[in-house]
Design a protein around this motif. Structure first.
Motif, short mmCIF file in Angstrom:
data_model
loop_
_atom_site.label_atom_id
_atom_site.label_comp_id
_atom_site.label_asym_id
_atom_site.label_seq_id
_atom_site.Cartn_x
_atom_site.Cartn_y
_atom_site.Cartn_z
N ALA A 57 -0.21 7.59 -3.38
CA ALA A 57 -0.30 8.49 -2.30
C ALA A 57 -1.45 8.30 -1.19
O ALA A 57 -1.12 8.78 -0.07
CB ALA A 57 -0.27 10.06 -2.83
N LEU A 58 -2.44 7.79 -1.65
CA LEU A 58 -3.47 7.51 -0.59
C LEU A 58 -2.96 6.23 0.23
O LEU A 58 -3.33 6.40 1.44
CB LEU A 58 -4.65 7.07 -1.43
N GLY A 59 -2.33 5.37 -0.30
CA GLY A 59 -1.93 4.19 0.47
C GLY A 59 -0.67 4.75 1.33
O GLY A 59 -0.87 4.19 2.58
N LEU A 60 -0.16 5.62 1.23
CA LEU A 60 1.20 6.00 2.14
C LEU A 60 0.68 6.82 3.20
O LEU A 60 0.85 6.81 4.15
CB LEU A 60 2.20 6.85 1.11
N ALA A 61 -0.33 7.82 2.68
CA ALA A 61 -1.21 8.80 3.71
C ALA A 61 -1.74 7.85 4.76
O ALA A 61 -1.85 8.04 5.79
CB ALA A 61 -2.09 9.57 2.97
N GLY A 62 -2.55 6.66 4.13
CA GLY A 62 -3.23 5.82 4.96
C GLY A 62 -2.24 5.01 5.82
O GLY A 62 -2.72 4.90 7.18
N ALA A 63 -1.08 4.67 5.39
CA ALA A 63 -0.20 4.20 6.21
C ALA A 63 0.39 4.91 7.41
O ALA A 63 0.29 4.41 8.43
CB ALA A 63 0.79 3.50 5.58
N PHE A 78 -3.07 -0.67 3.44
CA PHE A 78 -2.46 0.46 2.66
C PHE A 78 -0.90 0.08 2.12
O PHE A 78 -0.55 0.55 1.21
CB PHE A 78 -2.19 1.75 3.79
N ILE A 79 -0.40 -0.97 2.60
CA ILE A 79 0.97 -1.51 1.87
C ILE A 79 0.31 -1.88 0.40
O ILE A 79 1.02 -1.81 -0.27
CB ILE A 79 1.49 -2.38 2.72
N LEU A 80 -0.67 -2.52 0.74
CA LEU A 80 -1.13 -3.09 -0.91
C LEU A 80 -1.35 -2.08 -1.91
O LEU A 80 -1.18 -2.23 -2.76
CB LEU A 80 -2.36 -3.97 -0.46
#
Length: 174
Positions: A57-63, A78-80
């Motif tokens: 969720a953090l990665g998707l929000a960051g993306a 963020f993809i990683l």
């Protein structure tokens, strides 16, 4: 689903270059799946699933936020992170599903997993179609990533709801 559209339409990358960026996700899943498989023997799987969903969720929000920046390089971390989170979530979640089914029903458990996965993929594609129809290609991918982050966070909360309320006891020597 939103990420390739953003990379190609929003940032003007070729399909090959966009594919190379997106490849970071499954590579991270493959690495983390090995780790989470080993952790599943030592840590309650509900906690692993919640941690994985939180990271994803953090990665998707960051993306979603980084999508506003010019250039695809800002998206790569963020993809990683999303891939690592998915790998941390998926392996223990599958383990729970298959170990909770009686051996005689393992085929049905596998079929149910496939149905759930395809239902989620279909619902996500429909949601992205609706978002693109409403927001267009400029804002659609960012909103899609944000909606995905919220859905993944909700799955992490569901995992926490089934977490043990006490710390697991240490195994006894026999």
């Amino acid at each position: 689903l939103a990420l390739p559209f953003h990379l190609q339409q929003g940032l003007g990358l070729s399909p090959l270059t966009a594919g190379l960026y997106v490849t970071a996700w499954p590579l991270a899943v493959a690495v983390m799946a090995q780790v989470s498989g080993r952790l599943s023997d030592r840590v309650p799987t509900a906690w692993l699933c919640a941690a994985g969903a939180s990271a994803m969720a953090l990665g998707l929000a960051g993306a979603a936020a980084a999508s506003a920046l010019p250039g695809p390089a800002a998206l790569l971390p963020f993809i990683l992170l999303s891939g690592l989170g998915f790998g941390l979530f998926q392996t223990p979640n599958n383990r729970n599903l298959f170990l909770s089914a009686p051996a005689a029903r393992s085929g049905a458990a596998g079929g149910m997993q496939g149905v759930a996965r395809l239902t989620g993929q279909t619902a996500g594609a429909v949601a992205m179609g609706m978002i693109f129809a409403r927001e267009g290609m400029a804002q659609g991918p960012r909103l899609g990533l944000a909606v995905a982050a919220a859905c993944v966070l909700a799955s992490g909360l569901v995992s926490l709801a089934r977490a043990p309320q006490t710390a697991p006891s240490a195994p006894r020597a026999s």
